[in-house]
Design a protein around this motif. Sequence first.
Motif, PDB file in Angstrom:
ATOM      1  N   ASN A 254       0.821  -1.589  -0.176  1.00 56.95           N
ATOM      2  CA  ASN A 254      -0.275  -0.206   0.146  1.00 56.95           C
ATOM      3  C   ASN A 254       0.285   0.910  -0.287  1.00 56.95           C
ATOM      4  O   ASN A 254       1.984   1.420   0.301  1.00 56.95           O
ATOM      5  CB  ASN A 254      -0.879   0.495   1.239  1.00 56.95           C
ATOM      6  CG  ASN A 254      -2.101  -1.072   1.442  1.00 56.95           C
ATOM      7  OD1 ASN A 254      -2.995  -1.195   0.275  1.00 56.95           O
ATOM      8  ND2 ASN A 254      -1.657  -2.036   1.941  1.00 56.95           N
ATOM      9  N   ILE A 255      -0.256   2.393  -0.391  1.00 57.47           N
ATOM     10  CA  ILE A 255       1.087   3.646  -0.301  1.00 57.47           C
ATOM     11  C   ILE A 255      -0.148   4.095   0.414  1.00 57.47           C
ATOM     12  O   ILE A 255      -0.806   5.105   0.328  1.00 57.47           O
ATOM     13  CB  ILE A 255       0.951   4.120  -1.822  1.00 57.47           C
ATOM     14  CG1 ILE A 255       1.724   3.111  -2.692  1.00 57.47           C
ATOM     15  CG2 ILE A 255       1.614   6.026  -1.641  1.00 57.47           C
ATOM     16  CD1 ILE A 255       2.052   4.063  -3.855  1.00 57.47           C
ATOM     17  N   ILE A 256       1.038   5.277   1.552  1.00 57.70           N
ATOM     18  CA  ILE A 256       0.605   6.400   2.530  1.00 57.70           C
ATOM     19  C   ILE A 256       1.127   7.414   2.367  1.00 57.70           C
ATOM     20  O   ILE A 256       2.394   7.399   2.768  1.00 57.70           O
ATOM     21  CB  ILE A 256       0.865   5.708   3.873  1.00 57.70           C
ATOM     22  CG1 ILE A 256       0.259   4.231   4.102  1.00 57.70           C
ATOM     23  CG2 ILE A 256      -0.513   6.680   4.735  1.00 57.70           C
ATOM     24  CD1 ILE A 256      -1.212   3.620   3.987  1.00 57.70           C
ATOM     25  N   GLN A 257       0.610   8.230   1.719  1.00 59.89           N
ATOM     26  CA  GLN A 257       1.451   9.627   1.245  1.00 59.89           C
ATOM     27  C   GLN A 257       0.574  10.891   1.495  1.00 59.89           C
ATOM     28  O   GLN A 257      -0.661  11.032   1.094  1.00 59.89           O
ATOM     29  CB  GLN A 257       1.473   9.533   0.042  1.00 59.89           C
ATOM     30  CG  GLN A 257       0.782   9.327  -1.307  1.00 59.89           C
ATOM     31  CD  GLN A 257       2.032   9.081  -2.655  1.00 59.89           C
ATOM     32  OE1 GLN A 257       2.720   8.537  -2.549  1.00 59.89           O
ATOM     33  NE2 GLN A 257       0.114   9.439  -3.542  1.00 59.89           N
ATOM     34  N   ASN A 258       1.272  11.892   1.714  1.00 61.41           N
ATOM     35  CA  ASN A 258       0.968  12.679   1.356  1.00 61.41           C
ATOM     36  C   ASN A 258      -0.324  13.552   2.600  1.00 61.41           C
ATOM     37  O   ASN A 258      -1.290  14.250   2.396  1.00 61.41           O
ATOM     38  CB  ASN A 258       0.142  13.879   0.383  1.00 61.41           C
ATOM     39  CG  ASN A 258       1.374  13.325  -0.911  1.00 61.41           C
ATOM     40  OD1 ASN A 258       1.983  13.553  -0.815  1.00 61.41           O
ATOM     41  ND2 ASN A 258       0.467  13.003  -2.147  1.00 61.41           N
ATOM     42  N   ASN A 259      -0.889  12.577   3.540  1.00 59.05           N
ATOM     43  CA  ASN A 259      -1.987  13.180   4.480  1.00 59.05           C
ATOM     44  C   ASN A 259      -1.011  13.581   6.052  1.00 59.05           C
ATOM     45  O   ASN A 259      -0.589  13.555   6.239  1.00 59.05           O
ATOM     46  CB  ASN A 259      -2.026  11.354   5.049  1.00 59.05           C
ATOM     47  CG  ASN A 259      -2.389  10.623   4.218  1.00 59.05           C
ATOM     48  OD1 ASN A 259      -3.332  10.832   3.617  1.00 59.05           O
ATOM     49  ND2 ASN A 259      -1.921   9.721   3.336  1.00 59.05           N
ATOM     50  N   LEU A 260      -2.233  14.230   6.309  1.00 55.15           N
ATOM     51  CA  LEU A 260      -1.727  15.378   7.635  1.00 55.15           C
ATOM     52  C   LEU A 260      -2.663  14.833   9.560  1.00 55.15           C
ATOM     53  O   LEU A 260      -3.847  14.414   8.652  1.00 55.15           O
ATOM     54  CB  LEU A 260      -2.261  17.025   7.239  1.00 55.15           C
ATOM     55  CG  LEU A 260      -2.115  17.921   8.679  1.00 55.15           C
ATOM     56  CD1 LEU A 260      -1.257  17.882   9.452  1.00 55.15           C
ATOM     57  CD2 LEU A 260      -2.823  18.871   8.373  1.00 55.15           C
ATOM     58  N   VAL A 261      -1.870  13.803   9.914  1.00 52.53           N
ATOM     59  CA  VAL A 261      -2.638  13.235  11.117  1.00 52.53           C
ATOM     60  C   VAL A 261      -1.839  14.707  12.334  1.00 52.53           C
ATOM     61  O   VAL A 261      -1.051  14.731  12.997  1.00 52.53           O
ATOM     62  CB  VAL A 261      -2.262  11.825  10.794  1.00 52.53           C
ATOM     63  CG1 VAL A 261      -3.282  11.143  12.398  1.00 52.53           C
ATOM     64  CG2 VAL A 261      -2.105  11.350   9.736  1.00 52.53           C
ATOM     65  N   THR A 262      -3.616  14.651  13.526  1.00 58.08           N
ATOM     66  CA  THR A 262      -3.119  15.498  14.307  1.00 58.08           C
ATOM     67  C   THR A 262      -3.880  15.439  15.671  1.00 58.08           C
ATOM     68  O   THR A 262      -5.058  14.404  15.187  1.00 58.08           O
ATOM     69  CB  THR A 262      -3.377  17.048  14.086  1.00 58.08           C
ATOM     70  OG1 THR A 262      -4.572  17.429  13.511  1.00 58.08           O
ATOM     71  CG2 THR A 262      -2.688  17.822  12.536  1.00 58.08           C
ATOM     72  N   GLY A 263      -3.129  15.380  17.036  1.00 57.23           N
ATOM     73  CA  GLY A 263      -4.235  15.400  17.705  1.00 57.23           C
ATOM     74  C   GLY A 263      -4.588  13.890  18.046  1.00 57.23           C
ATOM     75  O   GLY A 263      -5.267  13.554  18.866  1.00 57.23           O
ATOM     76  N   GLY A 264      -3.905  13.282  17.506  1.00 55.98           N
ATOM     77  CA  GLY A 264      -4.165  10.948  17.977  1.00 55.98           C
ATOM     78  C   GLY A 264      -3.130  10.745  19.611  1.00 55.98           C
ATOM     79  O   GLY A 264      -2.423  11.570  19.299  1.00 55.98           O
ATOM     80  N   ARG A 265      -3.253   9.176  19.040  1.00 53.60           N
ATOM     81  CA  ARG A 265      -2.322   8.465  19.358  1.00 53.60           C
ATOM     82  C   ARG A 265      -0.785   8.250  18.843  1.00 53.60           C
ATOM     83  O   ARG A 265       0.063   8.254  19.359  1.00 53.60           O
ATOM     84  CB  ARG A 265      -3.614   7.489  20.225  1.00 53.60           C
ATOM     85  CG  ARG A 265      -2.365   6.742  21.257  1.00 53.60           C
ATOM     86  CD  ARG A 265      -3.818   5.289  21.823  1.00 53.60           C
ATOM     87  NE  ARG A 265      -3.107   4.501  20.702  1.00 53.60           N
ATOM     88  CZ  ARG A 265      -4.310   3.144  20.862  1.00 53.60           C
ATOM     89  NH1 ARG A 265      -4.924   2.936  22.434  1.00 53.60           N
ATOM     90  NH2 ARG A 265      -4.607   2.610  20.105  1.00 53.60           N
ATOM     91  N   TYR A 266      -1.507   7.395  17.716  1.00 53.17           N
ATOM     92  CA  TYR A 266      -0.915   7.079  16.520  1.00 53.17           C
ATOM     93  C   TYR A 266      -1.581   7.723  15.611  1.00 53.17           C
ATOM     94  O   TYR A 266      -2.398   7.670  15.376  1.00 53.17           O
ATOM     95  CB  TYR A 266      -0.388   5.498  16.726  1.00 53.17           C
ATOM     96  CG  TYR A 266       0.217   4.782  17.926  1.00 53.17           C
ATOM     97  CD1 TYR A 266       1.519   4.253  17.667  1.00 53.17           C
ATOM     98  CD2 TYR A 266      -1.090   3.767  18.974  1.00 53.17           C
ATOM     99  CE1 TYR A 266       1.779   3.740  18.528  1.00 53.17           C
ATOM    100  CE2 TYR A 266      -0.242   3.062  19.622  1.00 53.17           C
ATOM    101  CZ  TYR A 266       0.800   3.222  19.251  1.00 53.17           C
ATOM    102  OH  TYR A 266       1.790   2.126  20.981  1.00 53.17           O
ATOM    103  N   GLY A 267      -0.138   8.564  14.526  1.00 50.80           N
ATOM    104  CA  GLY A 267      -0.407   8.832  13.717  1.00 50.80           C
ATOM    105  C   GLY A 267      -0.511   7.839  12.556  1.00 50.80           C
ATOM    106  O   GLY A 267      -1.575   8.394  12.403  1.00 50.80           O
TER     107      GLY A 267
END
Length: 491
Positions: A254-267
Motif C-alpha cells: 500500500n501507499i500512505i502519502q501526503n496525509n496530515l494527522v494531528t492530535g491522535g495517539r498513533y499518527g
Amino acid sequence: MNAIIRSIVRNPTQTPVLQIQRSWFFRRQFFSTRNPLPMWFFAVAPLLFSSSADATDDPHVSGTDLPHAPVVVEADWNYTVPMRPHHCDNVAPGQPLQSAIDAADDGAVLCLGDGDYPGHVVINRPITLWGTHKARIVSSGTGTTVSVLGHDVTLAGFTVDGSGHRFDQTDAAVRVEGFGHVVSGLKVLRATFGILVEKSSGCTVFGNHVSGDLHAPFGTRGDGIRLWETRATVVDNNRVDFSRDVVVWYSSHNIIQNNLVTGGRYGTHFMYSHNNLVQNNRYLSNIVGLFVMYSRNVVICENTLAGSFGASGIALGIKESGNLTILRNTMVRNTIGIYLDTSPLNVDDYNRLVSNSIRLGGVAVAFHGRTERNTFVHNVFTDNLAMVEVEGGGDAMSARWITNEYSDYAGYDLDNDGLGDVAYEQSRLSSHLLGQHPSLAFFRNTPAMFATDTVQHALPLFPPKILLRDDYPKMGNVDNAAATKEAEESL
C-alpha cells in the motif's frame, strides 16, 4: 589555550572536550577561588530532587498519569471538492436514498442535494454517489452509516455524520470491502470509526477530512482511517484530526502519502504489514508519530514528525521490524526521535537510516534490546538533550554510525574535507544511568540530569561507558544532496 590546541593535534584519539578538562588551564579556572566547587555544587544539588515538567500538585497523580493535553494544530491542507459529474440522477432530501441506490443501474451516478439523508446506506453495485459537504448522510445512532461492497463504487464530496458506538462491531461512518472502490473528498464527523477499508484491494482513499472528538479520552475514540487485510491501496492527501489511530494492519503493498494527522495517539500504526511506502506525510502533535511493528520492507521517506512529547512521546518507533529504509525524514520537538526495539528481528535483515534530521528533542535515538544491523548515514542531529540511550545498560557500538552531523561535536577539520578529524563519541553519564535504571526516566530532561552531566564533565574521575562512535562525523559544510545520493547508492 594554544597549548591545548597543540596537544589535540598531537593526540587526536582523545576528544577535545576531555583534553580541555584535563588541561592545566581548565583545572585552574574551575577550582579557582573565583569559582569554588563547593559553592557551585551545593547550588545545583537541590535540583537533583526536582520533579519533571509533567508533574502535578496532586500527590495522588504522577506526571505519567496525566491525560495527553489536546492540541489544535493550525496547518495547511490542500483540499479540492470533487466536481459535480456532468450527467447524474438527482436524489433530493426526503427521497428514500436506499431505494434510489437499489434501483440504479451499474455505472449510474447519483447526486445528492443539500440536506440530510438517513443512514444506514448499503451500496453493493458499481455506482457513484456524489454530493457537497452540505449533503449529509446522518447516522441513526447504531451500526455503520455507509457500507460499500462489491467493486468500483465511488463516494465523493458529501458529509457522513456519526455512527453507532459499539467497538466490538467497529461501528463506522464508512466501511469499504471489495476492490476498486474510491472514497474521495468526504467529510466525516462524530463517528466512532471513520473510514474502514477491510479485505479489499486496489482502492483509493483521497482528500477526506476525518474529525474525531477533541475532548474524548483516547480509549473511547476509534481509528480515523483503517486498512485491514488490504492490498494495493492508496491513502493520499487526507486529514485526520483527534482520532485514536490511523491503522495499517495485515496489509501489504500500500501507499500512505501526503496525509496530515494531528492530535491522535498513533499518527500511523503498522503491524504485520510488509512492502508499504510511507512518504511526505505530516504527523503533528500525536503521542506517537509513526510506529512499525512486526513488518518488513517498509520505506519511510520525507515525512515530518513533530510535537510528540510527554512521557510516551516518540516520533518514529520500530519494533521487531527489518529491511526498513528510513530516508530524509524531519523529526522536531519529540521526547524520543527514533525508538528501536529489538530491530531488526531476523538475522538477515538490516535497517538503513539515511539523511534524516532529528532536532530539538529529548533523546535522538533510543534502543531497547539489540542494536546491531542498524546503519545511520548522513543524518543530522541538532540540539537534542541526549544523542543515544540504550535501555538495559548496553551501548550502541554495534550499530553503524557513518558520517552523521552532530551539533555537540567539539572536533575540528584541519584538512577542510568537511569531515571531522577526530571521532565523535557519546559518553554522557545521564544517558548511561537512564539505560541502567529505567525508573530514572522520571527525571529525563530535568535539571537533575543536567547537573549529573555537568559534574561528570567537571570531574571526569569515573568516565561512563562510550555509547556510540562515529569515526568520520560531518562538519556541516558537506553538500547534503550529493551525500544523500552517495549514501543511497552505497546501500
